[in-house]
Design a protein around this motif. Structure first.
Motif, PDB file in Angstrom:
ATOM      1  N   SER A 105       0.836  -1.209   0.000  1.00  0.00           N
ATOM      2  CA  SER A 105       0.000   0.000   0.000  1.00  0.00           C
ATOM      3  C   SER A 105       0.873   1.263   0.000  1.00  0.00           C
ATOM      4  N   LEU A 106       2.001   1.211   0.692  1.00  0.00           N
ATOM      5  CA  LEU A 106       2.900   2.366   0.675  1.00  0.00           C
ATOM      6  C   LEU A 106       3.509   2.554  -0.709  1.00  0.00           C
ATOM      7  N   LEU A 107       3.912   1.457  -1.342  1.00  0.00           N
ATOM      8  CA  LEU A 107       4.473   1.562  -2.696  1.00  0.00           C
ATOM      9  C   LEU A 107       3.445   2.135  -3.666  1.00  0.00           C
ATOM     10  N   ARG A 108       2.202   1.710  -3.525  1.00  0.00           N
ATOM     11  CA  ARG A 108       1.146   2.242  -4.401  1.00  0.00           C
ATOM     12  C   ARG A 108       0.956   3.735  -4.149  1.00  0.00           C
ATOM     13  N   THR A 109       0.989   4.146  -2.883  1.00  0.00           N
ATOM     14  CA  THR A 109       0.847   5.564  -2.558  1.00  0.00           C
ATOM     15  C   THR A 109       1.970   6.388  -3.184  1.00  0.00           C
ATOM     16  N   LEU A 110       3.181   5.862  -3.131  1.00  0.00           N
ATOM     17  CA  LEU A 110       4.318   6.592  -3.698  1.00  0.00           C
ATOM     18  C   LEU A 110       4.225   6.692  -5.216  1.00  0.00           C
ATOM     19  N   VAL A 111       3.807   5.602  -5.850  1.00  0.00           N
ATOM     20  CA  VAL A 111       3.709   5.628  -7.314  1.00  0.00           C
ATOM     21  C   VAL A 111       2.559   6.516  -7.771  1.00  0.00           C
ATOM     22  N   ASP A 112       1.387   6.308  -7.207  1.00  0.00           N
ATOM     23  CA  ASP A 112       0.221   7.080  -7.656  1.00  0.00           C
ATOM     24  C   ASP A 112       0.259   8.524  -7.164  1.00  0.00           C
ATOM     25  N   GLY A 113       0.714   8.723  -5.911  1.00  0.00           N
ATOM     26  CA  GLY A 113       0.656  10.059  -5.337  1.00  0.00           C
ATOM     27  C   GLY A 113       1.880  10.905  -5.603  1.00  0.00           C
ATOM     28  N   CYS A 114       3.065  10.332  -5.456  1.00  0.00           N
ATOM     29  CA  CYS A 114       4.281  11.132  -5.591  1.00  0.00           C
ATOM     30  C   CYS A 114       4.787  11.177  -7.030  1.00  0.00           C
ATOM     31  N   GLY A 157       3.014   9.921  -9.600  1.00  0.00           N
ATOM     32  CA  GLY A 157       1.844   9.909 -10.488  1.00  0.00           C
ATOM     33  C   GLY A 157       1.657  11.138 -11.363  1.00  0.00           C
ATOM     34  N   PRO A 158       1.890  12.375 -10.858  1.00  0.00           N
ATOM     35  CA  PRO A 158       1.616  13.554 -11.683  1.00  0.00           C
ATOM     36  C   PRO A 158       2.409  13.618 -12.990  1.00  0.00           C
ATOM     37  N   VAL A 159       3.526  12.881 -13.103  1.00  0.00           N
ATOM     38  CA  VAL A 159       4.302  12.939 -14.356  1.00  0.00           C
ATOM     39  C   VAL A 159       4.239  11.624 -15.130  1.00  0.00           C
ATOM     40  N   LEU A 160       3.555  10.620 -14.570  1.00  0.00           N
ATOM     41  CA  LEU A 160       3.447   9.335 -15.259  1.00  0.00           C
ATOM     42  C   LEU A 160       2.071   9.171 -15.901  1.00  0.00           C
ATOM     43  N   LYS A 161       2.052   8.467 -17.015  1.00  0.00           N
ATOM     44  CA  LYS A 161       0.788   8.138 -17.657  1.00  0.00           C
ATOM     45  C   LYS A 161       0.154   6.954 -16.923  1.00  0.00           C
ATOM     46  N   THR A 162      -1.118   6.708 -17.220  1.00  0.00           N
ATOM     47  CA  THR A 162      -1.852   5.655 -16.511  1.00  0.00           C
ATOM     48  C   THR A 162      -1.177   4.296 -16.665  1.00  0.00           C
ATOM     49  N   ASP A 163      -0.800   3.940 -17.897  1.00  0.00           N
ATOM     50  CA  ASP A 163      -0.173   2.635 -18.116  1.00  0.00           C
ATOM     51  C   ASP A 163       1.227   2.580 -17.489  1.00  0.00           C
ATOM     52  N   GLU A 164       1.903   3.718 -17.431  1.00  0.00           N
ATOM     53  CA  GLU A 164       3.224   3.748 -16.806  1.00  0.00           C
ATOM     54  C   GLU A 164       3.120   3.533 -15.295  1.00  0.00           C
ATOM     55  N   ARG A 165       2.125   4.119 -14.678  1.00  0.00           N
ATOM     56  CA  ARG A 165       1.931   3.921 -13.239  1.00  0.00           C
ATOM     57  C   ARG A 165       1.672   2.443 -12.928  1.00  0.00           C
ATOM     58  N   ALA A 166       0.825   1.803 -13.731  1.00  0.00           N
ATOM     59  CA  ALA A 166       0.541   0.382 -13.516  1.00  0.00           C
ATOM     60  C   ALA A 166       1.802  -0.463 -13.698  1.00  0.00           C
ATOM     61  N   ALA A 167       2.604  -0.147 -14.713  1.00  0.00           N
ATOM     62  CA  ALA A 167       3.828  -0.910 -14.968  1.00  0.00           C
ATOM     63  C   ALA A 167       4.832  -0.742 -13.824  1.00  0.00           C
ATOM     64  N   VAL A 168       4.941   0.468 -13.287  1.00  0.00           N
ATOM     65  CA  VAL A 168       5.879   0.719 -12.184  1.00  0.00           C
ATOM     66  C   VAL A 168       5.425  -0.009 -10.916  1.00  0.00           C
ATOM     67  N   LEU A 222       7.686  -2.788  -8.998  1.00  0.00           N
ATOM     68  CA  LEU A 222       8.142  -2.593  -7.625  1.00  0.00           C
ATOM     69  C   LEU A 222       7.767  -3.771  -6.721  1.00  0.00           C
ATOM     70  N   THR A 223       6.607  -4.344  -6.952  1.00  0.00           N
ATOM     71  CA  THR A 223       6.188  -5.466  -6.102  1.00  0.00           C
ATOM     72  C   THR A 223       6.919  -6.752  -6.452  1.00  0.00           C
ATOM     73  N   GLY A 224       7.636  -6.756  -7.565  1.00  0.00           N
ATOM     74  CA  GLY A 224       8.329  -7.973  -7.989  1.00  0.00           C
ATOM     75  C   GLY A 224       9.833  -7.955  -7.774  1.00  0.00           C
ATOM     76  N   VAL A 225      10.397  -6.847  -7.335  1.00  0.00           N
ATOM     77  CA  VAL A 225      11.848  -6.772  -7.128  1.00  0.00           C
ATOM     78  C   VAL A 225      12.173  -6.798  -5.635  1.00  0.00           C
ATOM     79  N   ARG A 277      13.934   1.102 -16.629  1.00  0.00           N
ATOM     80  CA  ARG A 277      13.982   2.088 -17.716  1.00  0.00           C
ATOM     81  C   ARG A 277      12.851   1.842 -18.707  1.00  0.00           C
ATOM     82  N   SER A 278      12.356   2.943 -19.219  1.00  0.00           N
ATOM     83  CA  SER A 278      11.349   2.909 -20.282  1.00  0.00           C
ATOM     84  C   SER A 278      11.727   4.005 -21.281  1.00  0.00           C
ATOM     85  N   PRO A 279      11.037   4.090 -22.402  1.00  0.00           N
ATOM     86  CA  PRO A 279      11.391   5.142 -23.374  1.00  0.00           C
ATOM     87  C   PRO A 279      11.291   6.557 -22.810  1.00  0.00           C
ATOM     88  N   ARG A 280      10.427   6.789 -21.810  1.00  0.00           N
ATOM     89  CA  ARG A 280      10.222   8.156 -21.312  1.00  0.00           C
ATOM     90  C   ARG A 280      10.939   8.464 -20.004  1.00  0.00           C
TER      91      ARG A 280
END
Length: 243
Positions: free
Chosen positions: A180-189, A191-202, A206-209, A220-223
């Protein structure tokens, strides 16, 4: 035996053998020459005997100086660059990637301004935005936890403060690291510069490493490039760099 000496020359007959009680002529001559007052000429042989050892010492000293100079001129090992990850869990308070460089064009998250990012943060976590030179920073305690978040927007260069080159999210954990903390960091912190699909991929990445300390992970991604540093139990830092 005959020893005849004038002011400048010692003329000695060395053919006779000294009788009992007489000193050897060569010994007498050497002692007299050593004790001669200033202004009197000493035999050339003594000057030669003195000059040879001195010359040897001078040559040896010169050779030693040259060798010492050559050793001193050897370049030392260059220091390890800042941010080199030679040791597990190396941690930087300010990531090197957040410092704008002059090589090549600075990359940005196109279509997003620094103010838009901090406005999104404040809507989610009400609090003041602090300006520190070209950085925009918020410091909050995440709701429902005692975890302390420090987030910053870093421009690509000092004279382009309205653009976003990097986003840093640093958490000091008071408990365990949860999904839940990782999701908060990705979506909240982030999130404002990531696209929807990028947030899901991140989030999935994160939950797999392995994020147990000490670990450093990178995606790394293209953006963008995402760096995750977990150098110790209470520390977690996410750095998002535009590509």
């Amino acid at each position: 035996m005959r020893v005849a000496c004038d002011a400048a020359v010692v003329d000695c007959d060395v053919g006779a053998v000294p009788r009992h009680g007489e000193r050897n002529v060569n010994e007498t001559t050497a002692r007299e020459a050593d004790s001669a007052p200033a202004g009197r000429t000493r035999p050339p042989g003594r000057r030669l005997r003195i000059a040879v050892p001195v010359l040897v010492l001078l040559l040896a000293g010169a050779a030693g100086f040259v060798l010492w100079g050559e050793r001193g001129a050897e370049p030392g090992c260059p220091p390890a660059p800042i941010g080199a990850r030679g040791e597990p869990g190396e941690y930087q308070s300010v990531p090197t990637a957040a410092v704008p460089t002059a090589s090549g064009p600075a990359q940005v998250f196109a279509g997003t301004t620094a103010e838009e990012v901090t406005d999104a943060w404040v809507r989610r976590w009400p609090g003041p935005v602090t300006m520190d030179r070209s950085l925009r920073i918020i410091n909050v305690t995440l709701p429902g936890t005692r975890d302390e978040l420090s987030a910053a927007v870093v421009p690509p260069t000092k004279d382009r403060r309205d653009e976003v080159g990097h986003v840093i999210c640093r958490v000091k954990l008071q408990g365990s690291l949860s999904r839940s903390l990782l999701r908060t960091l990705v979506d909240g912190c982030l999130g404002p510069v990531l696209k929807t699909d990028e947030r899901a991929a991140v989030r999935d990445w994160l939950t797999g490493v392995d994020l147990s300390p000490p670990h450093f992970q990178m995606k790394r991604s293209p953006r963008f490039e995402l760096q995750v540093n977990r150098n110790a139990e209470p520390n977690l830092m996410l750095t998002l760099n535009a590509r």
